[in-house]
Enzyme design. Sequence first.
Site, mmCIF file in Angstrom:
data_model
loop_
_atom_site.group_PDB
_atom_site.id
_atom_site.type_symbol
_atom_site.label_atom_id
_atom_site.label_comp_id
_atom_site.label_asym_id
_atom_site.label_seq_id
_atom_site.Cartn_x
_atom_site.Cartn_y
_atom_site.Cartn_z
ATOM 1 N N LYS A 33 19.762 29.526 0.875
ATOM 2 C CA LYS A 33 19.754 30.137 -0.462
ATOM 3 C C LYS A 33 18.400 30.764 -0.782
ATOM 4 O O LYS A 33 18.317 31.907 -1.211
ATOM 5 C CB LYS A 33 20.073 29.077 -1.534
ATOM 6 C CG LYS A 33 21.478 28.543 -1.480
ATOM 7 C CD LYS A 33 21.746 27.560 -2.589
ATOM 8 C CE LYS A 33 20.853 26.337 -2.553
ATOM 9 N NZ LYS A 33 21.000 25.508 -1.349
ATOM 10 N N THR A 34 17.355 29.978 -0.576
ATOM 11 C CA THR A 34 16.026 30.487 -0.910
ATOM 12 C C THR A 34 15.674 31.661 -0.009
ATOM 13 O O THR A 34 15.101 32.652 -0.450
ATOM 14 C CB THR A 34 14.991 29.350 -0.772
ATOM 15 O OG1 THR A 34 15.399 28.273 -1.627
ATOM 16 C CG2 THR A 34 13.612 29.814 -1.193
ATOM 17 N N ASP A 220 16.116 30.814 -8.467
ATOM 18 C CA ASP A 220 16.378 29.785 -7.448
ATOM 19 C C ASP A 220 16.637 28.453 -8.167
ATOM 20 O O ASP A 220 16.190 28.264 -9.296
ATOM 21 C CB ASP A 220 15.155 29.658 -6.511
ATOM 22 C CG ASP A 220 15.520 28.973 -5.186
ATOM 23 O OD1 ASP A 220 16.699 28.628 -4.993
ATOM 24 O OD2 ASP A 220 14.614 28.794 -4.348
ATOM 25 N N GLU A 221 17.336 27.540 -7.529
ATOM 26 C CA GLU A 221 17.623 26.217 -8.101
ATOM 27 C C GLU A 221 18.230 26.339 -9.503
ATOM 28 O O GLU A 221 17.838 25.634 -10.436
ATOM 29 C CB GLU A 221 16.338 25.365 -8.173
ATOM 30 C CG GLU A 221 15.553 25.294 -6.883
ATOM 31 C CD GLU A 221 16.046 24.230 -5.911
ATOM 32 O OE1 GLU A 221 17.059 23.568 -6.224
ATOM 33 O OE2 GLU A 221 15.424 24.071 -4.847
ATOM 34 N N GLN A 256 22.865 19.332 -5.994
ATOM 35 C CA GLN A 256 21.444 19.002 -6.027
ATOM 36 C C GLN A 256 20.879 19.050 -7.444
ATOM 37 O O GLN A 256 19.679 19.184 -7.636
ATOM 38 C CB GLN A 256 20.651 19.973 -5.152
ATOM 39 C CG GLN A 256 20.973 19.826 -3.679
ATOM 40 C CD GLN A 256 20.053 20.695 -2.826
ATOM 41 O OE1 GLN A 256 18.869 20.431 -2.721
ATOM 42 N NE2 GLN A 256 20.594 21.737 -2.241
ATOM 43 N N ARG A 607 16.626 16.883 3.322
ATOM 44 C CA ARG A 607 15.287 17.422 3.602
ATOM 45 C C ARG A 607 14.971 17.368 5.091
ATOM 46 O O ARG A 607 14.039 17.991 5.568
ATOM 47 C CB ARG A 607 14.190 16.629 2.862
ATOM 48 C CG ARG A 607 14.217 16.642 1.342
ATOM 49 C CD ARG A 607 14.350 18.011 0.767
ATOM 50 N NE ARG A 607 15.752 18.322 0.503
ATOM 51 C CZ ARG A 607 16.215 19.558 0.349
ATOM 52 N NH1 ARG A 607 15.432 20.596 0.455
ATOM 53 N NH2 ARG A 607 17.495 19.770 0.096
HETATM 54 N N1 LIG Z 1 20.534 32.902 9.227
HETATM 55 C C1 LIG Z 1 19.586 32.021 9.520
HETATM 56 N N2 LIG Z 1 19.148 31.879 10.793
HETATM 57 C C2 LIG Z 1 18.191 30.985 11.107
HETATM 58 N N3 LIG Z 1 17.583 30.184 10.222
HETATM 59 C C3 LIG Z 1 17.971 30.274 8.931
HETATM 60 C C4 LIG Z 1 18.973 31.184 8.515
HETATM 61 N N4 LIG Z 1 19.143 31.047 7.186
HETATM 62 C C5 LIG Z 1 18.259 30.088 6.786
HETATM 63 N N5 LIG Z 1 17.551 29.623 7.824
HETATM 64 C C6 LIG Z 1 16.532 28.557 7.806
HETATM 65 O O1 LIG Z 1 17.149 27.364 7.341
HETATM 66 C C7 LIG Z 1 16.260 26.596 6.564
HETATM 67 C C8 LIG Z 1 16.837 26.324 5.196
HETATM 68 O O2 LIG Z 1 16.863 27.528 4.433
HETATM 69 P P1 LIG Z 1 16.548 27.534 2.892
HETATM 70 O O3 LIG Z 1 15.369 26.693 2.589
HETATM 71 O O4 LIG Z 1 16.562 28.931 2.415
HETATM 72 O O5 LIG Z 1 17.853 26.781 2.369
HETATM 73 P P2 LIG Z 1 18.259 26.417 0.887
HETATM 74 O O6 LIG Z 1 19.716 26.684 0.775
HETATM 75 O O7 LIG Z 1 17.376 27.110 -0.076
HETATM 76 O O8 LIG Z 1 18.017 24.857 0.880
HETATM 77 P P3 LIG Z 1 17.766 23.884 -0.381
HETATM 78 O O9 LIG Z 1 19.114 23.719 -1.034
HETATM 79 O O10 LIG Z 1 17.308 22.615 0.213
HETATM 80 O O11 LIG Z 1 16.787 24.557 -1.283
HETATM 81 C C9 LIG Z 1 14.978 27.380 6.509
HETATM 82 O O12 LIG Z 1 14.109 26.904 7.498
HETATM 83 C C10 LIG Z 1 15.435 28.801 6.787
HETATM 84 O O13 LIG Z 1 14.394 29.578 7.321
HETATM 85 MG MG LIG Z 2 16.037 26.378 -1.536
#
Ligand SMILES: Nc1ncnc2c1ncn2[C@@H]1O[C@H](COP(=O)(O)OP(=O)(O)OP(=O)(O)O)[C@@H](O)[C@H]1O
Ligand SMILES: [Mg+2]
Length: 735
Positions: A33-34, A220-221, A256, A607
């Site tokens: 997402k981020t 975000d969040e 979350q 995490r």
């Molecule tokens: N398409 C992709 N290919 C490879 N790595 C990815 C891809 N998308 C995301 N990632 C990696 O996966 C990890 C998690 O991504 P991110 O932090 O954006 O998730 P999130 O959904 O924001 O998580 P959270 O809910 O914990 O905030 C990061 O290390 C990111 O770089």
């Molecule tokens: Mg995130």
Amino acid sequence: MSDLLAQLNPQQVAAVTLPPQHALILAGAGSGKTRVLTTRIAWLISTGQASPHAVLAVTFTNKAAKEMLTRLSAMLPLQFGAARGLWVGTFHGLCNRMLRLHHREAALPAAFPILDMADQLSAIKRLLKNLGVDDEKFPPRELAYFINAHKEQGIRAAQAEGYDDYTQRRIELYAEYEAQCQREGVADFAELLLRCYELLSRNEPLRRHYQARFCHILVDEFQDTNALQYRWLKLLAGVDVPAPGASLFAVGDDDQSIYAFRGAEVGNMRAFEREFRVENVIRLEQNYRSFGNILDAANALIQHNQARLGKNLWTDAGAGEPIRVFAGFSDLDEAHYVVDEARALIREGTPPRQIALLYRSNAQSRVLEHQLFTAGVPYRVHGGLRFFDRQEVKHALAYLRLIVNPDDDTAFVRVVNFPARGIGSRSFEALQGAAHRANSSLYNAAAGLPGKAGVAVGNFIRLIEALRAETQGVSLPEVIEHLIERSGLRAHYLGEKEGRERLENLDELVSAATRFLQEEDDTLVNPAEGDALSAFLAHASLEAGEHQAGEGQDAVQLMTVHAAKGLEFDAVFITGLEQGLFPHENSELERDGLEEERRLMYVAITRARQRLYLTHAQTRLLHGQTRYCLPSRFIEELPEALLQPVGHAAAPATYGNPYASGASAGRQESAGGAERAAPEAPGGFRIGQNVHHAKFGAGVIVSAEGHGADARVQVNFGKQGMKWLALAYAKLTAV
Ligand SMILES: Nc1ncnc2c1ncn2[C@@H]1O[C@H](COP(=O)(O)OP(=O)(O)OP(=O)(O)O)[C@@H](O)[C@H]1O
Ligand SMILES: [Mg+2]
């Protein structure tokens, strides 16, 4: 540009490249997402669809904002000025920025100081004292909570309703507090948001200006926004007052949502879909962060919650290692294990910063810190006592605040007699009386004060005036350096026995100011937004303890689960997994409370990238009392096949029934009363067992640690006191 999208999966690409419309990305932890949000900003800018100027991005912490800016600078070609002009920050940070730009319209002084929690509390205490209100009847902490909760709902004292005398009185005090803050020209945290919201809703030209400017708002969040934050977003996005072009791109995960206790509303996600007529809800289901076992555990856990929007996560990373579960005899024993494991990981090549030790409450960090310190492992605690909250740093900042704004009574009270300059409580009361009568700030009232009090306070006023004059046109770090000398702070701490560390922190404050100027320069703030001094003071108040002195060092990370949101680590230890601790005892009574704790556990589990440890102890010394603990029900809610018990086999790792029925444990019991838990100590002894020792006589085992030849027990020998005894040597017999 295609580079930007090349590394994303099709759903992520779809989200990044959505046409400018309101959109909700609803997806689980680690699904990107981020990353999608950040990439979308880069994509909008680099394809020429938006200028950096038109983008407003809201992150949850200052740290996240900085990370986002760094990533963006790397993603964007240089012609976009390395993300200059973008507004990226927390709700508080962004509101602060807007208020400073339009302080006159917001009826605030140009350099208004921000009251942090501690400042707010002392301002309330001062108010109660001035009004002669009994602070036992109206405890300042509760009053602060009352005021903040109202502000977070967007309710001013004038609109608040109370149906009983007590609430009525609290509302009056809220009104008095508002008046005091206005008189002193200060704003507390909640005020930043409310004031900014009011500014935008009242001032139509200004609102139209920002609505036209920010065509792209990204959050975000989103699941953790509170009612007022949501209304602020609605105003800016022009939902109530249609403004062409503004689109809100929200990413979040209902699973979350962990700030309901602070007024956050998951319901905002549903409201958003409805009120913004969101047509694009995109779900991301592939997790890129964790191995399968970790993800399966997270999925299994969260399924115990009823109130969910529903989604699942998968990964193609393979199962990975099992989740290690460790049962310690005591919190000390648990900490031993955790630190030993962390050291082993570091030896095997895991960088220390990739290891996180998580806990539910701050108080739990002490024993971990102690072990790390003893073992010589570098560590950093996040969200503990913030650097800017340390006594000496607050003193120096108070001088700075008075230079900027002499009417800041909170700062005045803090340093008028620090270092001591002979202003006793009598003089101070005379001054307070004079200020109260003249309805002026303490600083202004000082001029007319007669007698000895007048002389002493007069000297202080002259010191501040001199500081102001001497620091004109001087750089921020030099101002701080100068005031540390001139105020007498340095001399004071030089003469103090434990003053060395405090002096180091004061020096660190000078470095912090230098770093602050560099960062401002590197990123975004344009200098017209106010002078460096007040910008730095705002930074000091807003900075949520996310960085600390010595930040560059590679160190094991310690933090609460709340503080870990959005972050990821190679190895994660979730410690203190005991009934009453996590889930927290306050939450056990209501289902909503328990569900929020479970979401918190879900955040904690997700995490971890490669390795996850769940640890608990049978006894724990917390707040001065020994607690006998049962393992957390959250361990039992995980599929057993994913778990691997580790450590001493002597501990009965029964993740069985007692807590499944929701029994509340973690009670403080006398040693003899701990029948149900009957935790075992090494060598066949039980905690709570009566024993006899040749020298000390009769006693009761209250705690134990170690195993095999290292096993030790703590025995309460009544009049003879508490003793730690090594079982291999002490001749203890069971009685
Ligand atoms: N398409 C992709 N290919 C490879 N790595 C990815 C891809 N998308 C995301 N990632 C990696 O996966 C990890 C998690 O991504 P991110 O932090 O954006 O998730 P999130 O959904 O924001 O998580 P959270 O809910 O914990 O905030 C990061 O290390 C990111 O770089
Ligand atoms: Mg995130």
